[in-house]
Structures are given as C-alpha cells and as structure tokens.
Design an enzyme around this catalytic site. Structure first.
Site, PDB file in Angstrom:
ATOM      1  N   HIS A   1       0.612  -1.217  -0.046  1.00 35.35           N
ATOM      2  CA  HIS A   1      -0.186   0.109   0.155  1.00 35.35           C
ATOM      3  C   HIS A   1       0.439   0.710   0.168  1.00 35.35           C
ATOM      4  O   HIS A   1       1.438   0.949   0.719  1.00 35.35           O
ATOM      5  CB  HIS A   1      -1.165  -0.074   1.025  1.00 35.35           C
ATOM      6  CG  HIS A   1      -1.183   1.220   1.355  1.00 35.35           C
ATOM      7  ND1 HIS A   1      -1.340   2.299   1.075  1.00 35.35           N
ATOM      8  CD2 HIS A   1      -3.785   1.220   1.087  1.00 35.35           C
ATOM      9  CE1 HIS A   1      -2.646   3.536   2.173  1.00 35.35           C
ATOM     10  NE2 HIS A   1      -3.351   2.269   1.504  1.00 35.35           N
TER      11      HIS A   1
ATOM     12  N   ASP B   1       0.834   3.790   1.318  1.00 32.70           N
ATOM     13  CA  ASP B   1       1.322   4.642   2.687  1.00 32.70           C
ATOM     14  C   ASP B   1       2.414   3.812   3.637  1.00 32.70           C
ATOM     15  O   ASP B   1       3.304   3.945   3.733  1.00 32.70           O
ATOM     16  CB  ASP B   1       0.120   4.939   3.970  1.00 32.70           C
ATOM     17  CG  ASP B   1      -0.809   5.512   2.743  1.00 32.70           C
ATOM     18  OD1 ASP B   1      -0.502   7.035   2.010  1.00 32.70           O
ATOM     19  OD2 ASP B   1      -2.127   6.156   3.522  1.00 32.70           O
ATOM     20  N   LYS B   2       2.247   2.793   3.240  1.00 26.94           N
ATOM     21  CA  LYS B   2       2.676   1.357   3.942  1.00 26.94           C
ATOM     22  C   LYS B   2       4.284   1.340   3.505  1.00 26.94           C
ATOM     23  O   LYS B   2       5.305   1.374   3.966  1.00 26.94           O
ATOM     24  CB  LYS B   2       2.479   0.178   3.611  1.00 26.94           C
ATOM     25  CG  LYS B   2       1.155   0.226   4.971  1.00 26.94           C
ATOM     26  CD  LYS B   2       2.185  -0.320   6.127  1.00 26.94           C
ATOM     27  CE  LYS B   2       1.015   0.140   7.640  1.00 26.94           C
ATOM     28  NZ  LYS B   2       2.753   1.087   8.373  1.00 26.94           N
TER      29      LYS B   2
ATOM     30  N   GLU C   1      11.051  11.128   7.263  1.00 25.29           N
ATOM     31  CA  GLU C   1       9.086  11.460   6.334  1.00 25.29           C
ATOM     32  C   GLU C   1       9.806  10.922   4.952  1.00 25.29           C
ATOM     33  O   GLU C   1      10.125  10.967   4.311  1.00 25.29           O
ATOM     34  CB  GLU C   1       8.214  12.215   6.173  1.00 25.29           C
ATOM     35  CG  GLU C   1       8.608  13.303   7.758  1.00 25.29           C
ATOM     36  CD  GLU C   1       8.357  12.403   8.944  1.00 25.29           C
ATOM     37  OE1 GLU C   1       7.053  11.741   8.334  1.00 25.29           O
ATOM     38  OE2 GLU C   1       8.015  12.991  10.079  1.00 25.29           O
TER      39      GLU C   1
ATOM     40  N   GLU D   1      14.973  15.138   9.434  1.00 30.17           N
ATOM     41  CA  GLU D   1      15.809  15.448   9.991  1.00 30.17           C
ATOM     42  C   GLU D   1      16.731  14.768  10.434  1.00 30.17           C
ATOM     43  O   GLU D   1      15.652  13.414  11.028  1.00 30.17           O
ATOM     44  CB  GLU D   1      15.528  17.085  11.469  1.00 30.17           C
ATOM     45  CG  GLU D   1      14.866  18.115  10.623  1.00 30.17           C
ATOM     46  CD  GLU D   1      13.466  17.859  10.464  1.00 30.17           C
ATOM     47  OE1 GLU D   1      12.707  18.436   9.770  1.00 30.17           O
ATOM     48  OE2 GLU D   1      12.803  16.957  11.513  1.00 30.17           O
TER      49      GLU D   1
ATOM     50  N   LYS E   1      -5.258  -4.359   0.558  1.00 28.36           N
ATOM     51  CA  LYS E   1      -6.424  -3.920   2.004  1.00 28.36           C
ATOM     52  C   LYS E   1      -7.149  -4.971   2.292  1.00 28.36           C
ATOM     53  O   LYS E   1      -7.737  -6.070   2.136  1.00 28.36           O
ATOM     54  CB  LYS E   1      -7.219  -2.472   1.720  1.00 28.36           C
ATOM     55  CG  LYS E   1      -6.369  -1.493   1.000  1.00 28.36           C
ATOM     56  CD  LYS E   1      -7.396  -0.218   0.928  1.00 28.36           C
ATOM     57  CE  LYS E   1      -7.651   0.582   2.155  1.00 28.36           C
ATOM     58  NZ  LYS E   1      -8.221   1.867   1.745  1.00 28.36           N
TER      59      LYS E   1
ATOM     60  N   PHE F   1      -9.035  -4.642  -9.698  1.00 27.31           N
ATOM     61  CA  PHE F   1      -8.165  -3.865  -9.171  1.00 27.31           C
ATOM     62  C   PHE F   1      -6.570  -3.756  -9.694  1.00 27.31           C
ATOM     63  O   PHE F   1      -6.021  -4.508  -9.137  1.00 27.31           O
ATOM     64  CB  PHE F   1      -7.788  -4.105  -7.507  1.00 27.31           C
ATOM     65  CG  PHE F   1      -7.473  -3.840  -6.691  1.00 27.31           C
ATOM     66  CD1 PHE F   1      -6.849  -2.173  -7.301  1.00 27.31           C
ATOM     67  CD2 PHE F   1      -7.124  -4.468  -5.529  1.00 27.31           C
ATOM     68  CE1 PHE F   1      -6.121  -1.893  -5.918  1.00 27.31           C
ATOM     69  CE2 PHE F   1      -6.032  -2.946  -4.619  1.00 27.31           C
ATOM     70  CZ  PHE F   1      -5.721  -2.209  -4.732  1.00 27.31           C
TER      71      PHE F   1
ATOM     72  N   ASP G   1      -2.659   5.541  -6.267  1.00 25.74           N
ATOM     73  CA  ASP G   1      -2.869   6.275  -5.024  1.00 25.74           C
ATOM     74  C   ASP G   1      -1.895   7.085  -4.295  1.00 25.74           C
ATOM     75  O   ASP G   1       0.017   6.884  -4.348  1.00 25.74           O
ATOM     76  CB  ASP G   1      -3.663   6.202  -3.839  1.00 25.74           C
ATOM     77  CG  ASP G   1      -3.822   6.702  -2.792  1.00 25.74           C
ATOM     78  OD1 ASP G   1      -3.874   7.924  -2.725  1.00 25.74           O
ATOM     79  OD2 ASP G   1      -4.687   6.321  -1.268  1.00 25.74           O
ATOM     80  N   ALA G   2      -1.354   8.554  -3.832  1.00 24.72           N
ATOM     81  CA  ALA G   2       0.319   8.902  -3.262  1.00 24.72           C
ATOM     82  C   ALA G   2       0.128   8.230  -2.572  1.00 24.72           C
ATOM     83  O   ALA G   2      -0.491   6.972  -1.331  1.00 24.72           O
ATOM     84  CB  ALA G   2       0.037  10.574  -3.367  1.00 24.72           C
TER      85      ALA G   2
ATOM     86  N   ARG H   1       0.436   7.963   7.805  1.00 23.83           N
ATOM     87  CA  ARG H   1      -1.219   7.787   7.399  1.00 23.83           C
ATOM     88  C   ARG H   1      -1.971   6.345   8.168  1.00 23.83           C
ATOM     89  O   ARG H   1      -3.113   6.540   7.818  1.00 23.83           O
ATOM     90  CB  ARG H   1      -1.323   8.426   6.067  1.00 23.83           C
ATOM     91  CG  ARG H   1      -1.444   9.661   5.353  1.00 23.83           C
ATOM     92  CD  ARG H   1      -2.018  10.181   4.729  1.00 23.83           C
ATOM     93  NE  ARG H   1      -1.656   9.291   3.191  1.00 23.83           N
ATOM     94  CZ  ARG H   1      -1.732   9.582   2.510  1.00 23.83           C
ATOM     95  NH1 ARG H   1      -2.293  10.836   2.069  1.00 23.83           N
ATOM     96  NH2 ARG H   1      -1.356   9.304   1.114  1.00 23.83           N
ATOM     97  N   LYS H   2      -1.663   5.964   8.428  1.00 26.38           N
ATOM     98  CA  LYS H   2      -2.414   4.160   8.988  1.00 26.38           C
ATOM     99  C   LYS H   2      -1.643   4.025  10.229  1.00 26.38           C
ATOM    100  O   LYS H   2      -1.673   2.827  10.542  1.00 26.38           O
ATOM    101  CB  LYS H   2      -1.719   3.265   7.848  1.00 26.38           C
ATOM    102  CG  LYS H   2      -2.119   3.569   6.824  1.00 26.38           C
ATOM    103  CD  LYS H   2      -3.076   3.549   6.291  1.00 26.38           C
ATOM    104  CE  LYS H   2      -3.948   3.247   4.847  1.00 26.38           C
ATOM    105  NZ  LYS H   2      -4.633   4.648   5.122  1.00 26.38           N
TER     106      LYS H   2
ATOM    107  N   LYS I   1      11.388   7.227  12.430  1.00 26.36           N
ATOM    108  CA  LYS I   1      10.915   8.094  13.965  1.00 26.36           C
ATOM    109  C   LYS I   1      12.389   7.210  15.606  1.00 26.36           C
ATOM    110  O   LYS I   1      11.543   6.363  15.771  1.00 26.36           O
ATOM    111  CB  LYS I   1      10.226   8.146  15.081  1.00 26.36           C
ATOM    112  CG  LYS I   1       9.576   9.659  14.626  1.00 26.36           C
ATOM    113  CD  LYS I   1       8.819   9.968  14.868  1.00 26.36           C
ATOM    114  CE  LYS I   1       7.168  10.491  14.089  1.00 26.36           C
ATOM    115  NZ  LYS I   1       5.249  11.242  14.720  1.00 26.36           N
TER     116      LYS I   1
ATOM    117  N   LYS J   1      12.219   9.399  20.560  1.00 21.95           N
ATOM    118  CA  LYS J   1      10.623  10.153  19.556  1.00 21.95           C
ATOM    119  C   LYS J   1       9.887   9.783  20.445  1.00 21.95           C
ATOM    120  O   LYS J   1       9.136   8.146  20.116  1.00 21.95           O
ATOM    121  CB  LYS J   1      10.675  10.581  18.232  1.00 21.95           C
ATOM    122  CG  LYS J   1      11.331  11.393  17.452  1.00 21.95           C
ATOM    123  CD  LYS J   1      12.012  11.513  17.860  1.00 21.95           C
ATOM    124  CE  LYS J   1      13.074  12.003  16.296  1.00 21.95           C
ATOM    125  NZ  LYS J   1      14.516  12.595  16.332  1.00 21.95           N
TER     126      LYS J   1
ATOM    127  N   ASP K   1       6.562   9.635  21.013  1.00 15.00           N
ATOM    128  CA  ASP K   1       5.488   9.204  19.180  1.00 15.00           C
ATOM    129  C   ASP K   1       5.546   8.161  20.169  1.00 15.00           C
ATOM    130  O   ASP K   1       4.465   7.426  19.681  1.00 15.00           O
ATOM    131  CB  ASP K   1       5.023   9.200  18.481  1.00 15.00           C
ATOM    132  CG  ASP K   1       4.748  11.457  18.587  1.00 15.00           C
ATOM    133  OD1 ASP K   1       4.093  11.385  19.580  1.00 15.00           O
ATOM    134  OD2 ASP K   1       5.331  12.067  17.305  1.00 15.00           O
TER     135      ASP K   1
END
Length: 419
Positions: free
Chosen positions: A34, A36-37, A62, A75, A186, A255, A263-264, A269-270, A290, A294, A296
C-alpha cells in the site's frame, strides 16, 4: 412512493439487527505494498541504516510517493554514512515494486532526498549533558497502550485477524502460491461481540472484505475462489465462521492499478492500522521513521508493554494506558489507567495506576534501555502491525508478570510504616 421509502428504511434497520447486548466492531489493515505503508517501510529502512552504524542517531524521516517519484525528507543527525538513494531503491524492491505495471519500478524511480540536521535547540532540550536515564522526551504528546484477553496475543480479535490476513496475502504473493497477486492490498474484518457485565467477548465473524491488487490475466471469479482457498480458509478460525458470514472479495471487481500509480503515499497515515484497529484510542503520533527518543514511538511501545503486562498478570481483562510527555522533560506528565470495569476482584483503577508506577519506569531513556530500542529493528515493524507479534525484536510484547500478593504485602508494610 412513500410506502416504498418506508420499506427501504425498514430493510436498512433490519440489516444490522442484532440480539440485545450484541454489537459490531470493524478493524482494517493494509499490505506492505500500500502506498502509505511503502512510505513507512522506506522511512524505517532509513532509520535502521542510521542505527546500524550509529545507535545514537537522531532520525525524523518522512517519505512521500506518487507515480515514479519518491521523496524522503526530514531531520537526521548521525555519524553514519548512509547512501540514502540506495536505501530507498532497495526498500522499494523488497516491497515488490520491480515493474512499472505493478505501480512502481525501483530501478527507474526518481528519488529526491531533502534532509537537514536535527535542530540544536531540540537536541539540547532532549539530550544536553544528561545521563542516559534522564534524557528528555523528544516532543510533547500523549501515547496510548491497549490490551485485551480475547486472543492469546492479547490483541483485539478484529485487528488480529486483519493483520493475519495481510500476512497471509503477502505470503501467497511472495511464495507465488497466487502468482497473479501484486503488492497492494487492503483487508477489513467485522466481528459481532456480546456484552457480559463489564466485559464482552467475540461471538462470530460478521463480514470480511479483501481488496487485492492483481494482474490483468485473472478473472474475478478466479480471484474469489483463490482468496477463499488460499487465504480465508487458512486464517479465519472455524469457531467464528458460520453460514451468515459475508465475504466481499475485490468488490471493485478490477484492481490492476495500485501502488503509487493508484494513490499517493505518505509516512504516518496508517496509525490505526499500526496499533489496535480502532480499539483503545490513539494519541495521534505516527511511528515510522522516528528514532526512540521520539516518545511518539518509544512511549507507545512502552504503553503496550504495560497494558499487556496487566492483562497477562490477570489484573484485568482489558485495559487502556495513556501516558503524556513534555519536550525535554524525562518524567511523564500524566499516567492514566482505564480497565473498563474488568479489573480483578479487590482492585480498582487507582490500584492499577499505583501498580504501573511501582513496576514501570516510563522515562524515555529507561524505556529505550529496557526495551533495547537502539537496535536496527524498525523496518520489520512497518507492515503487519507494531503490536501482537511474537518475533524476538518486539521486546514490548514480552509482558512483565506482576506478583499481586507481593505488591499488596509491600503496600501494607508501607502503610504500617507511615502510621
């Protein structure tokens, strides 16, 4: 006309009519292919390349992709010598994008690298001249951990099944059990649960949705048959499947266009796919790209460790842990424990909060040390979920078993000393 509308409304109401005390819950997951992945995997591959040479690397990387363009930006402060473009191309290749017909070709993708060093102000606030245990959080924020006793992995059944289906789809593609499969996919699983006092438990699988990218040569009926044979029958527990279980297999029918051409993609985003499939809440911070300073990432892993430890120790059946931090501050600003009324007899959430604070040091530096988070282990986390996995790299999945009797005795002794 009015009668027809009334009939349609009645049908819609009946569609999800469930026995009293029952409810439906849905989770989803996506494959490594995918878009995003793919970006998560690229970012974590860059992170691993830095940590492999310099475990103290500070990384916030990123990634973004669309068509044949892939960009990494952010960074990074490290002593490592990293060939960033080569790392990106190798990551794309590992995911399976080796032909433009699949959505991307690692050989001729256009790679843009835009990386600066970490801000000196952030570095001074986080590290400065502090002892390793006292390093501060890399940013402010709140992190969530969750665990439930509905599966042996102490994960919600809906999300556990999603991750297992994705893993099986990737296995079928990579081992060429289903050579028609392409990298993008998906899945979505809906489970019917029954409430019982403060607890609930899964009753049956209500429906399963799979969208699997495919080549042009296979028919829709063949896709359905192969997904049933090689995926669904291999993964879905028979005790949760019945005649009413519904299957939506490639509901768009075609598909073939997937990956970055369909898709971008963008790192982070997941975040629900990465965690608990919608259960337990989310602090909003993404993980991939990260380094462990971090919070997060590291504190979310620690919160899962804490939650899983409480459930594994039979102190509750289901629990959410929230931890909050401030940039440059080592101690958490708050800790919240919510066991949803499933706590063991004689305990309440105040007791559980005390137990957490007595048994877990949630300062970022200590988390990094205890969970061994400076290793290059992160590319493996980028697909298939960060939680509920048994691989040795996932140290936060090894619960700390808490001796309740010993804790009560210690608490009684402290009370006696203070009187």
């Amino acid at each position: 006309m009015q009668q027809e509308e009334n009939n349609q409304q009645a049908i819609r109401k009946i569609k999800f009519a469930l026995p009293k005390g029952h409810f439906l819950f849905t989770s989803e997951s996506v494959s490594a292919g995918h878009p995003d992945k793919l970006c998560d995997f690229i970012s974590d591959s860059v992170l691993d390349a830095c940590l492999e040479q310099d475990p103290n690397s500070k990384v916030a990387c990123e990634s973004a992709c669309k068509n044949s363009l892939v960009m990494i930006f952010g960074e990074i402060t490290t002593h490592a010598q990293v060939p960033y473009e080569n790392i990106v191309r190798e990551a794309i290749k590992q995911v399976g994008y080796d032909n433009i017909n699949k959505g991307l070709d690692y050989r001729n993708a256009s790679i843009i690298v835009s990386l600066d060093q970490q801000s000196q102000e952030i570095n001074q606030a986080v590290v400065g001249s502090k002892h390793e245990d006292e390093i501060g959080a890399g940013d402010q924020g709140l992190m969530i951990g969750y665990a439930s006793d509905e599966t042996p992995e102490l994960m919600p059944l809906t999300h556990h099944l999603c991750n297992r289906l994705i893993s099986r789809l990737q296995e079928c593609r990579e081992s060429e059990i289903c050579p028609w499969m392409r990298p993008d996919a998906k899945v979505q699983v809906t489970v019917e649960y029954k409430r019982e006092n403060s607890s609930f438990y899964p009753v049956r699988i209500h429906n399963v949705l799979i969208s699997q990218q495919h080549d042009e040569k296979i028919t829709h009926s063949e896709i359905e048959a192969e997904l049933h044979k090689h995926v669904l029958k291999q993964i879905l527990p028979e005790k949760y499947v019945d005649e009413q279980t519904q299957y939506h297999l490639n509901p768009s029918k075609a598909f073939t266009v997937g990956g970055p051409y369909g898709d971008a993609g963008l790192t982070g985003r997941k975040i629900i796919v990465d965690t608990y499939g919608g259960w337990g809440g989310h602090g909003g911070g993404a993980f991939s790209g990260k380094d462990p300073t971090k919070v997060d990432r590291s504190a979310a892993y620690a919160a899962r460790w804490v939650a899983k430890s409480l459930v594994a120790s039979k102190l509750c059946k289901r629990v959410m842990i929230q931890v909050a931090y401030g940039i440059g501050i080592s101690e958490p600003l708050s800790i919240c424990v919510n066991s949803y009324g499933t706590n063991a007899e004689g305990l309440d959430d105040d007791d559980l909060s005390e137990i957490v604070q007595d048994h877990f040091d949630l300062r970022p530096g200590v988390i990094i040390r205890d969970l061994k988070l400076r290793r290059p282990i992160y590319a493996k986390t980028a697909s298939g979920g960060h939680f509920g996995r048994n691989e040795p790299e996932f140290t936060w999945e090894h619960p700390k078993i808490i001796n309740l009797a010993a804790w009560k005795a210690q608490k009684a002794e402290q009370i006696q000393q203070n009187q």
